[in-house]
Design a protein around this motif. Structure first.
Motif, short mmCIF file in Angstrom:
data_model
loop_
_atom_site.label_atom_id
_atom_site.label_comp_id
_atom_site.label_asym_id
_atom_site.label_seq_id
_atom_site.Cartn_x
_atom_site.Cartn_y
_atom_site.Cartn_z
N THR A 81 0.89 -1.12 0.08
CA THR A 81 -0.07 0.04 0.14
C THR A 81 0.96 1.30 0.12
O THR A 81 0.66 2.14 -0.57
CB THR A 81 -0.88 0.07 1.09
N GLY A 82 2.00 1.18 0.73
CA GLY A 82 2.88 2.46 0.86
C GLY A 82 3.56 2.73 -0.47
O GLY A 82 3.75 3.81 -0.72
N PHE A 83 3.79 1.56 -1.12
CA PHE A 83 4.34 1.81 -2.54
C PHE A 83 3.66 1.90 -3.58
O PHE A 83 3.95 1.80 -4.94
CB PHE A 83 5.41 0.56 -2.80
N ASN A 84 2.28 2.05 -3.47
CA ASN A 84 0.93 2.19 -4.18
C ASN A 84 0.84 1.05 -5.07
O ASN A 84 0.49 1.27 -6.25
CB ASN A 84 1.35 3.47 -4.93
N ILE A 85 1.45 -0.10 -4.69
CA ILE A 85 1.03 -1.42 -5.57
C ILE A 85 -0.20 -2.03 -4.98
O ILE A 85 -0.72 -2.59 -6.06
CB ILE A 85 2.25 -2.35 -5.45
N TYR A 86 -0.60 -2.07 -3.91
CA TYR A 86 -1.99 -2.78 -3.48
C TYR A 86 -3.15 -2.31 -4.33
O TYR A 86 -3.71 -2.93 -4.68
CB TYR A 86 -1.92 -2.81 -2.03
N PRO A 87 -3.20 -1.00 -4.41
CA PRO A 87 -4.52 -0.53 -5.21
C PRO A 87 -4.56 -1.19 -6.70
O PRO A 87 -5.65 -1.50 -6.96
CB PRO A 87 -4.18 0.77 -5.43
N SER A 88 -3.37 -1.28 -7.46
CA SER A 88 -3.48 -2.15 -8.57
C SER A 88 -3.88 -3.43 -8.61
O SER A 88 -4.70 -4.03 -9.30
CB SER A 88 -1.93 -2.16 -9.10
N ILE A 89 -3.46 -4.24 -7.27
CA ILE A 89 -3.75 -5.63 -7.30
C ILE A 89 -5.34 -5.41 -6.65
O ILE A 89 -6.27 -6.60 -7.13
CB ILE A 89 -3.18 -6.08 -5.74
N VAL A 90 -5.92 -4.46 -6.15
CA VAL A 90 -7.18 -4.52 -5.82
C VAL A 90 -8.12 -4.25 -6.97
O VAL A 90 -9.31 -4.84 -7.22
CB VAL A 90 -7.81 -3.50 -4.79
N LYS A 91 -7.48 -3.41 -7.97
CA LYS A 91 -8.40 -3.13 -9.18
C LYS A 91 -8.39 -4.40 -10.06
O LYS A 91 -9.53 -4.46 -10.61
CB LYS A 91 -7.51 -2.16 -10.20
N PHE A 92 -7.35 -5.07 -10.04
CA PHE A 92 -7.52 -6.38 -10.72
C PHE A 92 -8.37 -7.43 -9.87
O PHE A 92 -9.40 -7.96 -10.67
CB PHE A 92 -6.03 -6.85 -10.72
N GLY A 93 -8.10 -7.69 -8.89
CA GLY A 93 -8.74 -8.88 -8.11
C GLY A 93 -10.00 -8.53 -7.30
O GLY A 93 -10.54 -9.38 -6.66
N GLY A 94 -10.38 -7.25 -7.11
CA GLY A 94 -11.71 -6.94 -6.46
C GLY A 94 -11.57 -7.48 -5.19
O GLY A 94 -10.72 -7.31 -4.22
N ALA A 95 -12.72 -8.12 -4.66
CA ALA A 95 -12.94 -8.75 -3.43
C ALA A 95 -11.86 -9.78 -3.01
O ALA A 95 -11.77 -9.98 -1.77
CB ALA A 95 -14.36 -9.37 -3.22
N GLY A 96 -11.36 -10.45 -4.13
CA GLY A 96 -10.28 -11.36 -3.69
C GLY A 96 -9.28 -10.75 -3.00
O GLY A 96 -8.47 -11.47 -2.42
N ALA A 97 -8.98 -9.51 -3.28
CA ALA A 97 -7.86 -8.90 -2.42
C ALA A 97 -8.37 -8.02 -1.12
O ALA A 97 -7.53 -7.46 -0.45
CB ALA A 97 -7.29 -7.66 -3.39
N LEU A 98 -9.63 -7.50 -1.42
CA LEU A 98 -10.15 -6.85 -0.21
C LEU A 98 -10.71 -7.50 0.94
O LEU A 98 -10.58 -7.16 2.19
CB LEU A 98 -11.56 -5.81 -0.72
N VAL A 99 -11.11 -8.61 0.77
CA VAL A 99 -11.80 -9.55 1.80
C VAL A 99 -10.78 -10.10 2.93
O VAL A 99 -10.87 -9.99 4.12
CB VAL A 99 -12.74 -10.74 1.25
N PRO A 100 -9.76 -10.57 2.47
CA PRO A 100 -8.77 -11.19 3.55
C PRO A 100 -8.13 -10.22 4.13
O PRO A 100 -8.11 -8.93 4.05
CB PRO A 100 -7.47 -11.92 2.52
#
Length: 160
Positions: A81-100
């Motif tokens: 998140t700090g390196f601004n990478i996690y938002p891209s993962i969330v954009k791709f994976g949606g709930a798969g990245a937000l729920v865990p």
């Protein structure tokens, strides 16, 4: 009574409807579910690897391995998140990245990163739980309600 619409008004309404249809994103539900499944699955595979590594290689017991796994997953999520990478993962994976647990860590870290320019107190301190706060609040409240219900059923003799 309303006045009849002019030809110009009808034309504007049609143009607006076409514009709305053109800019409204279309989603493929099956593809979104597949991406969420893959993303969540990768996070779970990483978590399982961490559990196995902690248990077998580091010699931790089951509880300590679980704590180690959670800690490392949260750390990785916050760093991404700090390196601004996690938002891209969330954009791709949606709930798969937000729920865990990684998604929860992201929801705490993202406002801190976003509002750091406003200072330690009014930026990070005030805004850090803007997303996670309601989750924490309703999670604790729901736990309390369920615990109260369990206690009442136990006192009433319904549960042994």
């Amino acid at each position: 009574m309303s006045e009849p619409k002019s030809q110009e008004q009808i034309s504007l309404e049609k143009d607006y409807e076409e514009y709305v249809k053109r800019i409204t994103p279309t989603h493929n539900l099956f593809l979104q579910m597949l991406k969420a499944f893959i993303t969540g699955g990768i996070i779970c595979v990483i978590g399982q690897f961490l559990l196995n590594f902690a248990g077998k290689t580091l010699g931790m017991d089951k509880d300590m391995s679980g704590s180690f796994c959670s800690l490392v997953l949260v750390l990785i999520s916050v760093l991404l998140t700090g390196f601004n990478i996690y938002p891209s993962i969330v954009k791709f994976g949606g709930a798969g990245a937000l729920v865990p647990i990684t998604g929860f860590a992201n929801s705490v870290a993202a406002p801190a990163v976003e509002f750091k320019k406003e200072g330690q107190v009014f930026g990070i301190g005030c805004k850090i739980f803007t997303i996670a706060g309601p989750v924490i609040l309703y999670g604790i409240f729901t736990s309390w309600v369920l615990g109260l219900g369990y206690w009442i059923l136990k006192v009433a003799g319904v549960l042994s």
